[in-house]
Design an enzyme around this catalytic site. Sequence first.
Site, PDB file in Angstrom:
ATOM      1  N   LEU A 127       0.839  -1.200   0.000  1.00  0.00           N
ATOM      2  CA  LEU A 127       0.000   0.000   0.000  1.00  0.00           C
ATOM      3  C   LEU A 127       0.883   1.263   0.000  1.00  0.00           C
ATOM      4  O   LEU A 127       2.077   1.184   0.250  1.00  0.00           O
ATOM      5  CB  LEU A 127      -0.903   0.006   1.239  1.00  0.00           C
ATOM      6  CG  LEU A 127      -1.853  -1.182   1.403  1.00  0.00           C
ATOM      7  CD1 LEU A 127      -2.689  -1.028   2.672  1.00  0.00           C
ATOM      8  CD2 LEU A 127      -2.761  -1.366   0.191  1.00  0.00           C
ATOM      9  N   GLY A 133      -3.793   7.847  -9.375  1.00  0.00           N
ATOM     10  CA  GLY A 133      -2.468   8.464  -9.419  1.00  0.00           C
ATOM     11  C   GLY A 133      -1.897   8.689 -10.798  1.00  0.00           C
ATOM     12  O   GLY A 133      -2.617   8.908 -11.777  1.00  0.00           O
ATOM     13  N   VAL A 177      14.998  18.348 -26.093  1.00  0.00           N
ATOM     14  CA  VAL A 177      15.547  17.008 -26.332  1.00  0.00           C
ATOM     15  C   VAL A 177      14.796  16.354 -27.486  1.00  0.00           C
ATOM     16  O   VAL A 177      13.565  16.385 -27.542  1.00  0.00           O
ATOM     17  CB  VAL A 177      15.454  16.154 -25.050  1.00  0.00           C
ATOM     18  CG1 VAL A 177      15.837  14.710 -25.337  1.00  0.00           C
ATOM     19  CG2 VAL A 177      16.360  16.734 -23.969  1.00  0.00           C
ATOM     20  N   GLY A 223       7.999  15.207 -16.160  1.00  0.00           N
ATOM     21  CA  GLY A 223       6.624  15.258 -15.663  1.00  0.00           C
ATOM     22  C   GLY A 223       6.007  13.872 -15.569  1.00  0.00           C
ATOM     23  O   GLY A 223       6.636  12.872 -15.929  1.00  0.00           O
ATOM     24  N   HIS A 261      15.121  32.383  19.264  1.00  0.00           N
ATOM     25  CA  HIS A 261      16.482  32.655  18.798  1.00  0.00           C
ATOM     26  C   HIS A 261      17.434  31.620  19.382  1.00  0.00           C
ATOM     27  O   HIS A 261      17.329  31.314  20.564  1.00  0.00           O
ATOM     28  CB  HIS A 261      16.919  34.054  19.248  1.00  0.00           C
ATOM     29  CG  HIS A 261      18.346  34.344  18.900  1.00  0.00           C
ATOM     30  ND1 HIS A 261      18.734  34.640  17.614  1.00  0.00           N
ATOM     31  CD2 HIS A 261      19.472  34.346  19.654  1.00  0.00           C
ATOM     32  CE1 HIS A 261      20.047  34.831  17.599  1.00  0.00           C
ATOM     33  NE2 HIS A 261      20.524  34.658  18.816  1.00  0.00           N
TER      34      HIS A 261
HETATM   35  P1  FAD Z   1      -0.445   7.488  -6.265  1.00  0.00           P
HETATM   36  O1  FAD Z   1       0.414   7.702  -5.109  1.00  0.00           O
HETATM   37  O2  FAD Z   1       0.187   7.408  -7.620  1.00  0.00           O
HETATM   38  O3  FAD Z   1      -1.256   6.161  -5.974  1.00  0.00           O
HETATM   39  C1  FAD Z   1      -2.124   5.597  -6.904  1.00  0.00           C
HETATM   40  C2  FAD Z   1      -2.263   4.120  -6.607  1.00  0.00           C
HETATM   41  O4  FAD Z   1      -3.322   3.599  -7.408  1.00  0.00           O
HETATM   42  C3  FAD Z   1      -1.030   3.305  -6.960  1.00  0.00           C
HETATM   43  O5  FAD Z   1      -0.623   2.540  -5.857  1.00  0.00           O
HETATM   44  C4  FAD Z   1      -1.494   2.410  -8.114  1.00  0.00           C
HETATM   45  O6  FAD Z   1      -0.884   1.132  -8.105  1.00  0.00           O
HETATM   46  C5  FAD Z   1      -2.974   2.291  -7.825  1.00  0.00           C
HETATM   47  N1  FAD Z   1      -3.791   1.976  -8.998  1.00  0.00           N
HETATM   48  C6  FAD Z   1      -3.785   2.598 -10.198  1.00  0.00           C
HETATM   49  N2  FAD Z   1      -4.721   2.060 -11.008  1.00  0.00           N
HETATM   50  C7  FAD Z   1      -5.321   1.062 -10.310  1.00  0.00           C
HETATM   51  C8  FAD Z   1      -6.348   0.145 -10.609  1.00  0.00           C
HETATM   52  N3  FAD Z   1      -6.993   0.166 -11.770  1.00  0.00           N
HETATM   53  N4  FAD Z   1      -6.684  -0.760  -9.660  1.00  0.00           N
HETATM   54  C9  FAD Z   1      -6.069  -0.786  -8.447  1.00  0.00           C
HETATM   55  N5  FAD Z   1      -5.095   0.085  -8.112  1.00  0.00           N
HETATM   56  C10 FAD Z   1      -4.726   0.996  -9.027  1.00  0.00           C
HETATM   57  N6  FAD Z   1       4.934  14.647  -3.578  1.00  0.00           N
HETATM   58  C11 FAD Z   1       5.073  15.392  -2.459  1.00  0.00           C
HETATM   59  O7  FAD Z   1       4.099  16.010  -2.008  1.00  0.00           O
HETATM   60  N7  FAD Z   1       6.278  15.455  -1.799  1.00  0.00           N
HETATM   61  C12 FAD Z   1       7.367  14.803  -2.249  1.00  0.00           C
HETATM   62  O8  FAD Z   1       8.425  14.893  -1.636  1.00  0.00           O
HETATM   63  C13 FAD Z   1       7.252  14.030  -3.429  1.00  0.00           C
HETATM   64  N8  FAD Z   1       8.317  13.357  -3.910  1.00  0.00           N
HETATM   65  C14 FAD Z   1       8.169  12.585  -5.024  1.00  0.00           C
HETATM   66  C15 FAD Z   1       9.283  11.926  -5.518  1.00  0.00           C
HETATM   67  C16 FAD Z   1       9.185  11.140  -6.653  1.00  0.00           C
HETATM   68  C17 FAD Z   1      10.402  10.423  -7.169  1.00  0.00           C
HETATM   69  C18 FAD Z   1       7.927  11.004  -7.294  1.00  0.00           C
HETATM   70  C19 FAD Z   1       7.784  10.137  -8.505  1.00  0.00           C
HETATM   71  C20 FAD Z   1       6.815  11.666  -6.827  1.00  0.00           C
HETATM   72  C21 FAD Z   1       6.930  12.472  -5.689  1.00  0.00           C
HETATM   73  N9  FAD Z   1       5.846  13.190  -5.184  1.00  0.00           N
HETATM   74  C22 FAD Z   1       5.990  13.965  -4.073  1.00  0.00           C
HETATM   75  C23 FAD Z   1       4.520  13.133  -5.832  1.00  0.00           C
HETATM   76  C24 FAD Z   1       3.602  12.174  -5.053  1.00  0.00           C
HETATM   77  O9  FAD Z   1       4.207  10.903  -4.994  1.00  0.00           O
HETATM   78  C25 FAD Z   1       2.244  12.082  -5.737  1.00  0.00           C
HETATM   79  O10 FAD Z   1       1.718  13.383  -5.902  1.00  0.00           O
HETATM   80  C26 FAD Z   1       1.288  11.266  -4.906  1.00  0.00           C
HETATM   81  O11 FAD Z   1       1.769   9.958  -4.715  1.00  0.00           O
HETATM   82  C27 FAD Z   1      -0.085  11.199  -5.574  1.00  0.00           C
HETATM   83  O12 FAD Z   1      -0.937  10.453  -4.785  1.00  0.00           O
HETATM   84  P2  FAD Z   1      -2.183   9.678  -5.400  1.00  0.00           P
HETATM   85  O13 FAD Z   1      -2.837   9.006  -4.240  1.00  0.00           O
HETATM   86  O14 FAD Z   1      -2.996  10.581  -6.228  1.00  0.00           O
HETATM   87  O15 FAD Z   1      -1.584   8.590  -6.403  1.00  0.00           O
HETATM   88  P1  NAD Z   2       8.193  18.795 -13.350  1.00  0.00           P
HETATM   89  O1  NAD Z   2       6.984  19.297 -14.051  1.00  0.00           O
HETATM   90  O2  NAD Z   2       8.520  19.309 -11.993  1.00  0.00           O
HETATM   91  O3  NAD Z   2       9.486  19.087 -14.235  1.00  0.00           O
HETATM   92  C1  NAD Z   2       9.598  18.670 -15.562  1.00  0.00           C
HETATM   93  C2  NAD Z   2      10.630  19.552 -16.241  1.00  0.00           C
HETATM   94  O4  NAD Z   2      10.897  18.985 -17.509  1.00  0.00           O
HETATM   95  C3  NAD Z   2      10.137  20.978 -16.465  1.00  0.00           C
HETATM   96  O5  NAD Z   2      11.108  21.866 -15.995  1.00  0.00           O
HETATM   97  C4  NAD Z   2       9.968  21.049 -17.980  1.00  0.00           C
HETATM   98  O6  NAD Z   2      10.184  22.332 -18.491  1.00  0.00           O
HETATM   99  C5  NAD Z   2      11.014  20.047 -18.453  1.00  0.00           C
HETATM  100  N1  NAD Z   2      10.777  19.501 -19.794  1.00  0.00           N
HETATM  101  C6  NAD Z   2       9.588  19.116 -20.338  1.00  0.00           C
HETATM  102  N2  NAD Z   2       9.778  18.695 -21.602  1.00  0.00           N
HETATM  103  C7  NAD Z   2      11.104  18.797 -21.866  1.00  0.00           C
HETATM  104  C8  NAD Z   2      11.927  18.519 -23.011  1.00  0.00           C
HETATM  105  N3  NAD Z   2      11.412  18.056 -24.144  1.00  0.00           N
HETATM  106  N4  NAD Z   2      13.250  18.726 -22.923  1.00  0.00           N
HETATM  107  C9  NAD Z   2      13.800  19.215 -21.772  1.00  0.00           C
HETATM  108  N5  NAD Z   2      13.066  19.513 -20.675  1.00  0.00           N
HETATM  109  C10 NAD Z   2      11.745  19.300 -20.715  1.00  0.00           C
HETATM  110  O7  NAD Z   2       8.065  17.205 -13.370  1.00  0.00           O
HETATM  111  P2  NAD Z   2       8.917  16.097 -12.605  1.00  0.00           P
HETATM  112  O8  NAD Z   2      10.160  16.673 -12.058  1.00  0.00           O
HETATM  113  O9  NAD Z   2       9.004  14.955 -13.551  1.00  0.00           O
HETATM  114  O10 NAD Z   2       7.960  15.706 -11.422  1.00  0.00           O
HETATM  115  C11 NAD Z   2       6.658  15.145 -11.674  1.00  0.00           C
HETATM  116  C12 NAD Z   2       5.704  15.492 -10.592  1.00  0.00           C
HETATM  117  O11 NAD Z   2       6.069  14.861  -9.379  1.00  0.00           O
HETATM  118  C13 NAD Z   2       5.670  16.965 -10.341  1.00  0.00           C
HETATM  119  O12 NAD Z   2       4.360  17.423 -10.600  1.00  0.00           O
HETATM  120  C14 NAD Z   2       6.011  17.152  -8.919  1.00  0.00           C
HETATM  121  O13 NAD Z   2       5.102  18.012  -8.274  1.00  0.00           O
HETATM  122  C15 NAD Z   2       5.931  15.765  -8.313  1.00  0.00           C
HETATM  123  N6  NAD Z   2       7.067  15.653  -7.381  1.00  0.00           N
HETATM  124  C16 NAD Z   2       7.059  16.416  -6.271  1.00  0.00           C
HETATM  125  C17 NAD Z   2       8.137  16.392  -5.420  1.00  0.00           C
HETATM  126  C18 NAD Z   2       8.119  17.253  -4.210  1.00  0.00           C
HETATM  127  O14 NAD Z   2       7.059  17.712  -3.821  1.00  0.00           O
HETATM  128  N7  NAD Z   2       9.253  17.482  -3.555  1.00  0.00           N
HETATM  129  C19 NAD Z   2       9.234  15.609  -5.709  1.00  0.00           C
HETATM  130  C20 NAD Z   2       9.230  14.862  -6.871  1.00  0.00           C
HETATM  131  C21 NAD Z   2       8.127  14.891  -7.700  1.00  0.00           C
END
Ligand code: FAD
Ligand code: NAD
Length: 468
Positions: free
Chosen positions: A38, A145, A239, A273, A446
């Site tokens: 989970l 998600g 890219v 993204g 402080h």
């Molecule tokens: P998810 O967490 O994606 O969960 C969706 C779940 O649905 C998954 O477990 C999937 O298996 C399940 N699912 C999908 N389809 C089905 C189906 N048909 N049947 C059953 N199950 C299904 N956000 C932050 O706020 N802070 C951070 O520091 C941060 N760091 C991140 C770092 C990385 C590397 C990444 C990739 C993301 C990060 N994020 C961060 C973003 C954050 O993880 C997401 O915004 C968040 O997990 C979204 O929550 P969610 O519940 O919408 O979906």
């Molecule tokens: P992002 O949207 O933060 O960054 C993607 C970057 O890729 C942008 O700067 C964009 O301009 C660039 N880009 C897009 N097309 C391109 C191209 N053709 N060539 C070069 N650059 C290009 O997306 P991410 O970093 O992949 O993260 C995905 C999501 O996960 C975000 O929405 C973020 O909020 C979430 N996330 C959040 C955290 C956190 O809260 N600390 C950490 C990790 C991920």
Amino acid sequence: MEKFDVTIVGAGPGGYVAAIRCAQLGMKTALIEKYPSLGGTCLNVGCIPSKALLDSSEHFYNALHHFEEHGIDIKTPKVNLKQMIERKRGVVKVTVEGINFLMRKNKITIFTGHATFATKNTIDIEKEDGKKETIETGKTIIATGSKPSSLPGIELDKKRVITSTEALEMNEVPKHLIIIGGGVIGLELGSVYGRLGSKVTVVEFMDRLIPGMDGGLSKELQRVLKKNLSFEFLFKHKVTGVKSNGKEVTVSSLNSKAEKVEVKGDYCLVAVGRKPYTDNLGLDKIGVKVDSKGRIETDDHLKTNVEGIYAIGDVVKGAMLAHKAEEEGVFVAEQMAGQKPHINYNLIPGVVYTWPEVATVGYTEEQLKEQGKKYRVGSFPFKASGRARASMDTDGFVKVLADEVTDEILGVHMIGPRTADMIAEAVVAMEYKASAEDISRMSHAHPTFTESMKEACLDATGKRALHI
Ligand code: FAD
Ligand code: NAD
């Protein structure tokens, strides 16, 4: 067929939190998750594992670069990546076990398998072994998600051309990591490997890092990543393709003059993204609408166009953040129970866990200019903070934007030590519509990093910061 008041599809931070709140409000609740673990992206391959590696790599970096100055003499530290990844897995495991406990505590029924709508009120669940079971539900919350996006011309082989998921499970520290995308994932995971010794090159389409955030933060973050971790940046580079020969990757792009630029490295992280995930969910069967970006369409109450079906988190519009998904989970559950909850989307903070950390809430200067709003800027550099000097974390600043007429705080943008935690003060202040004057009259302990928030507010209200 077992029947539930509400079924939640997806056990990420949106889904599992919605399930807890539904159960707390007395609904018979089912949670369907396709993976046995989970917690969704956030717990398994997102927030938690990335922060675990960020912490470990920061310790290594400090041991290598700062211990001597602190008066700590140790043998030259070495990276044990296997152990670092193992510790990260342990953190994930314990965190996921915590969610299992919460599900049991709240008497939520868990189904493991892929959910597909059969009808609006029946959901088929296909398990890994191919066996199917069907449940009946009064209402459903879709919380499925997102998944990493890629670009045309790029094949993610997940060995050399990787996404964040593989970057959290590396067998070796890359010699040269090329990152496509200077957004949150690129800079956080780039920091992990930069600190462990990788050369890091960021290829970014726009003219700056973290493009959606306040421009001042982008500039300072770029300066610090270059200074501390020797990051290289190729801005305004589009890219066009990535090739891998199994050992080396070549990233091709077009610069702003439309000239071809090639960079070679041993790994390429694609971080451009994420896209909403609705594969094989059966949305078309029951007529749930999605928009042109594949996100489930909802109204302001997170209701889809089909009665009784709601959607939350990364699969709908808005910031892809765990805490946004959680807020939406609670919001929908409380609405179902007849309550009148509220989410202030403008006050959902955003954090980038680089070092220094970046944290932001409310309007950016760019947005205020676009709105034609008159505002005052107050800022305070961490180099003037005694606490920051004590910990040798003097990069960055706090910037407060306040309404020129009413002095209400409209935006707070920070880059510096522990700003991920500091931003909470700004959220509380803004939720209560505090003025910069209000904050500048409140005592801040402080020496703390939070004094910088007070000083920035003093600066915004008549340039009367005390320590600059
Ligand atoms: P998810 O967490 O994606 O969960 C969706 C779940 O649905 C998954 O477990 C999937 O298996 C399940 N699912 C999908 N389809 C089905 C189906 N048909 N049947 C059953 N199950 C299904 N956000 C932050 O706020 N802070 C951070 O520091 C941060 N760091 C991140 C770092 C990385 C590397 C990444 C990739 C993301 C990060 N994020 C961060 C973003 C954050 O993880 C997401 O915004 C968040 O997990 C979204 O929550 P969610 O519940 O919408 O979906
Ligand atoms: P992002 O949207 O933060 O960054 C993607 C970057 O890729 C942008 O700067 C964009 O301009 C660039 N880009 C897009 N097309 C391109 C191209 N053709 N060539 C070069 N650059 C290009 O997306 P991410 O970093 O992949 O993260 C995905 C999501 O996960 C975000 O929405 C973020 O909020 C979430 N996330 C959040 C955290 C956190 O809260 N600390 C950490 C990790 C991920």
